[in-house]
Scaffold this active site. Structure first.
Site, PDB file in Angstrom:
ATOM      1  N   GLU A   6     -28.283 106.904  13.028  1.00 21.91           N
ATOM      2  CA  GLU A   6     -28.432 107.930  14.067  1.00 21.91           C
ATOM      3  C   GLU A   6     -27.429 107.780  15.213  1.00 21.91           C
ATOM      4  OE1 GLU A   6     -30.940 106.294  12.655  1.00 21.91           O
ATOM      5  OE2 GLU A   6     -32.593 107.657  12.215  1.00 21.91           O
ATOM      6  N   GLU A  55     -37.026 105.921   7.626  1.00 25.24           N
ATOM      7  CA  GLU A  55     -38.240 105.862   8.463  1.00 25.24           C
ATOM      8  C   GLU A  55     -39.460 106.371   7.696  1.00 25.24           C
ATOM      9  OE1 GLU A  55     -36.317 108.122  11.590  1.00 25.24           O
ATOM     10  OE2 GLU A  55     -36.470 106.416  12.939  1.00 25.24           O
ATOM     11  N   GLY A  74     -34.131 109.313   9.136  1.00 23.66           N
ATOM     12  CA  GLY A  74     -35.530 109.668   8.909  1.00 23.66           C
ATOM     13  C   GLY A  74     -36.002 109.382   7.493  1.00 23.66           C
ATOM     14  N   ALA A  94     -33.455 113.276   9.098  1.00 25.25           N
ATOM     15  CA  ALA A  94     -33.820 114.545   9.728  1.00 25.25           C
ATOM     16  C   ALA A  94     -32.666 115.526   9.513  1.00 25.25           C
ATOM     17  CB  ALA A  94     -34.080 114.333  11.205  1.00 25.25           C
TER      18      ALA A  94
HETATM   19  N1  CAA Z   1     -29.141 116.995   7.578  1.00 29.16           N
HETATM   20  C1  CAA Z   1     -28.661 118.172   7.160  1.00 29.16           C
HETATM   21  N2  CAA Z   1     -27.872 118.316   6.078  1.00 29.16           N
HETATM   22  C2  CAA Z   1     -27.557 117.203   5.405  1.00 29.16           C
HETATM   23  C3  CAA Z   1     -28.018 115.929   5.770  1.00 29.16           C
HETATM   24  C4  CAA Z   1     -28.857 115.850   6.921  1.00 29.16           C
HETATM   25  N3  CAA Z   1     -29.391 114.683   7.344  1.00 29.16           N
HETATM   26  N4  CAA Z   1     -27.532 115.014   4.912  1.00 29.16           N
HETATM   27  C5  CAA Z   1     -26.792 115.696   4.019  1.00 29.16           C
HETATM   28  N5  CAA Z   1     -26.803 117.014   4.315  1.00 29.16           N
HETATM   29  C6  CAA Z   1     -26.093 118.103   3.630  1.00 29.16           C
HETATM   30  C7  CAA Z   1     -24.615 118.045   3.935  1.00 29.16           C
HETATM   31  O1  CAA Z   1     -24.325 118.655   5.180  1.00 29.16           O
HETATM   32  C8  CAA Z   1     -24.076 118.828   2.754  1.00 29.16           C
HETATM   33  O2  CAA Z   1     -24.282 120.203   3.001  1.00 29.16           O
HETATM   34  P1  CAA Z   1     -23.094 121.274   2.697  1.00 29.16           P
HETATM   35  O3  CAA Z   1     -23.000 121.259   1.189  1.00 29.16           O
HETATM   36  O4  CAA Z   1     -23.643 122.526   3.252  1.00 29.16           O
HETATM   37  O5  CAA Z   1     -21.871 120.739   3.360  1.00 29.16           O
HETATM   38  C9  CAA Z   1     -25.010 118.428   1.603  1.00 29.16           C
HETATM   39  O6  CAA Z   1     -26.191 117.914   2.221  1.00 29.16           O
HETATM   40  C10 CAA Z   1     -24.438 117.326   0.758  1.00 29.16           C
HETATM   41  O7  CAA Z   1     -24.096 116.244   1.599  1.00 29.16           O
HETATM   42  P2  CAA Z   1     -22.675 115.497   1.562  1.00 29.16           P
HETATM   43  O8  CAA Z   1     -21.616 116.459   1.135  1.00 29.16           O
HETATM   44  O9  CAA Z   1     -22.481 114.807   2.872  1.00 29.16           O
HETATM   45  O10 CAA Z   1     -22.949 114.470   0.357  1.00 29.16           O
HETATM   46  P3  CAA Z   1     -22.291 113.034   0.148  1.00 29.16           P
HETATM   47  O11 CAA Z   1     -22.745 112.603  -1.202  1.00 29.16           O
HETATM   48  O12 CAA Z   1     -20.821 113.061   0.439  1.00 29.16           O
HETATM   49  O13 CAA Z   1     -22.966 112.089   1.266  1.00 29.16           O
HETATM   50  C11 CAA Z   1     -24.788 111.199   2.546  1.00 29.16           C
HETATM   51  C12 CAA Z   1     -24.346 111.849   1.222  1.00 29.16           C
HETATM   52  C13 CAA Z   1     -24.163 109.804   2.698  1.00 29.16           C
HETATM   53  C14 CAA Z   1     -26.312 111.087   2.489  1.00 29.16           C
HETATM   54  C15 CAA Z   1     -24.323 112.074   3.735  1.00 29.16           C
HETATM   55  O14 CAA Z   1     -24.733 113.406   3.480  1.00 29.16           O
HETATM   56  C16 CAA Z   1     -24.863 111.668   5.068  1.00 29.16           C
HETATM   57  O15 CAA Z   1     -24.377 110.743   5.674  1.00 29.16           O
HETATM   58  N6  CAA Z   1     -25.899 112.410   5.570  1.00 29.16           N
HETATM   59  C17 CAA Z   1     -26.424 112.229   6.915  1.00 29.16           C
HETATM   60  C18 CAA Z   1     -27.174 110.918   7.063  1.00 29.16           C
HETATM   61  C19 CAA Z   1     -27.652 110.753   8.482  1.00 29.16           C
HETATM   62  O16 CAA Z   1     -26.898 110.678   9.420  1.00 29.16           O
HETATM   63  N7  CAA Z   1     -29.006 110.710   8.671  1.00 29.16           N
HETATM   64  C20 CAA Z   1     -29.625 110.554   9.960  1.00 29.16           C
HETATM   65  C21 CAA Z   1     -30.109 111.889  10.460  1.00 29.16           C
HETATM   66  S1  CAA Z   1     -30.762 111.813  12.122  1.00 29.16           S
HETATM   67  C22 CAA Z   1     -32.362 111.300  11.935  1.00 29.16           C
HETATM   68  O17 CAA Z   1     -32.853 111.068  10.834  1.00 29.16           O
HETATM   69  C23 CAA Z   1     -33.161 111.186  13.212  1.00 29.16           C
HETATM   70  C24 CAA Z   1     -34.456 110.495  13.064  1.00 29.16           C
HETATM   71  O18 CAA Z   1     -34.562 109.278  13.227  1.00 29.16           O
HETATM   72  C25 CAA Z   1     -35.699 111.215  12.831  1.00 29.16           C
END
Ligand code: CAA
Length: 239
Positions: free
Chosen positions: A113, A93, A90, A47
């Site tokens: 999460e 999921e 997500g 998400a």
């Molecule tokens: N939401 C919003 N933006 C996101 C995102 C997310 N879930 N995942 C990545 N991005 C964005 C980053 O903020 C970044 O944006 P900027 O360039 O503006 O800084 C861009 O995508 C690139 O990401 P990274 O620089 O972090 O790329 P990376 O290769 O170093 O890492 C990654 C990749 C491991 C996927 C890392 O981005 C990450 O950990 N993302 C979040 C994963 C996460 O926590 N997901 C759970 C979300 S909560 C959820 O899903 C609730 C639910 O159950 C419904």
């Protein structure tokens, strides 16, 4: 899904577009199977955290945040997730809402999460637990530990692993195979398998038997068996 700069973060717009696209695909009789994918290296990173950051409890409750997400799990038609790279939160999921998950060798599945101070909200505690059991689910959810494609395969989360170059091709090949079958029998079979998670064994077996009987009301059942007996290839009409 195509938001590569945000790692396909599943924002409201993407999810409402996906839901309305699924409505269209379900209504189109030419469409037999739905394949959902991202880019090489990213299926979806969950998400959209930036969109979620300002939200508060009453708002998410009243607007039924994530309500568009369940559209995928309500698809009658078979759905296949082709997961390359990250399927986190997500994203994992969403893949689990599909009937079949194929992954590439670099796929990574996780429910991180809790690291964000929240918890899975679209099946990460429920579908994951049914797929891989409590031990693996608890560890993934409580620590954020991610599974590699090989681990996900061993745990029973996904069906098969392919090299990245051939992932989509293999997913489409499988979709083609399913598309050749009786679309009616496919829908009934999908219902029966999904019911296994909702029903007791005896009720589920009866449900399955009743659906099996109902295929005897279709032309496709006769076509399929007739073709077998006469050593021909069947062409199913869905009737
Ligand atoms: N939401 C919003 N933006 C996101 C995102 C997310 N879930 N995942 C990545 N991005 C964005 C980053 O903020 C970044 O944006 P900027 O360039 O503006 O800084 C861009 O995508 C690139 O990401 P990274 O620089 O972090 O790329 P990376 O290769 O170093 O890492 C990654 C990749 C491991 C996927 C890392 O981005 C990450 O950990 N993302 C979040 C994963 C996460 O926590 N997901 C759970 C979300 S909560 C959820 O899903 C609730 C639910 O159950 C419904």
């Amino acid at each position: 899904m195509n938001r590569p700069t945000a790692k396909n973060a599943l924002c409201d717009r993407l999810m409402s577009q996906l839901a309305s696209l699924l409505d269209d695909l379900e209504a189109d009789p030419e469409v037999k199977v739905i394949v959902i994918t991202g880019q090489r290296g990213v299926f979806a990173a969950g998400a959209d955290v930036k969109e979620m950051l300002p939200r508060r409890f009453p708002a998410v409750l009243h607007e039924e945040f994530l309500k568009d997400w369940s559209r995928l799990s309500r698809c009658q038609k078979p759905t296949l997730a082709a997961v390359s790279g990250y399927a986190l939160g997500g994203g994992c999921e969403l893949a689990m809402m599909c009937d079949v998950i194929y992954a590439d060798e670099a796929a990574i599945f996780g429910q991180p999460e809790l690291l964000l101070g929240t918890m899975p909200g679209a099946g990460g505690t429920q579908r994951l637990c049914r797929a891989v059991g409590k031990a693996v689910t608890m560890e993934m959810c409580l620590t954020g530990r991610k599974l590699t494609a090989t681990e996900a395969l061993q745990a029973g989360l996904i069906s098969r692993v392919f090299p990245a170059e051939s992932l989509l091709e293999e997913a489409l090949k499988t979709a083609e195979k399913i598309a050749q079958l009786s679309s009616t029998a496919v829908i009934l079979c999908k219902r029966a398998v999904n019911a296994a998670h909702e029903m007791s064994l005896s009720v589920g077996l009866q449900y399955e038997r009743d659906l099996f009987y109902s295929t005897f009301a279709t032309e496709d059942r006769k076509t399929g068996m007739d073709a077998f007996v006469h050593k021909k290839k069947p062409t199913f009409s869905g009737k």
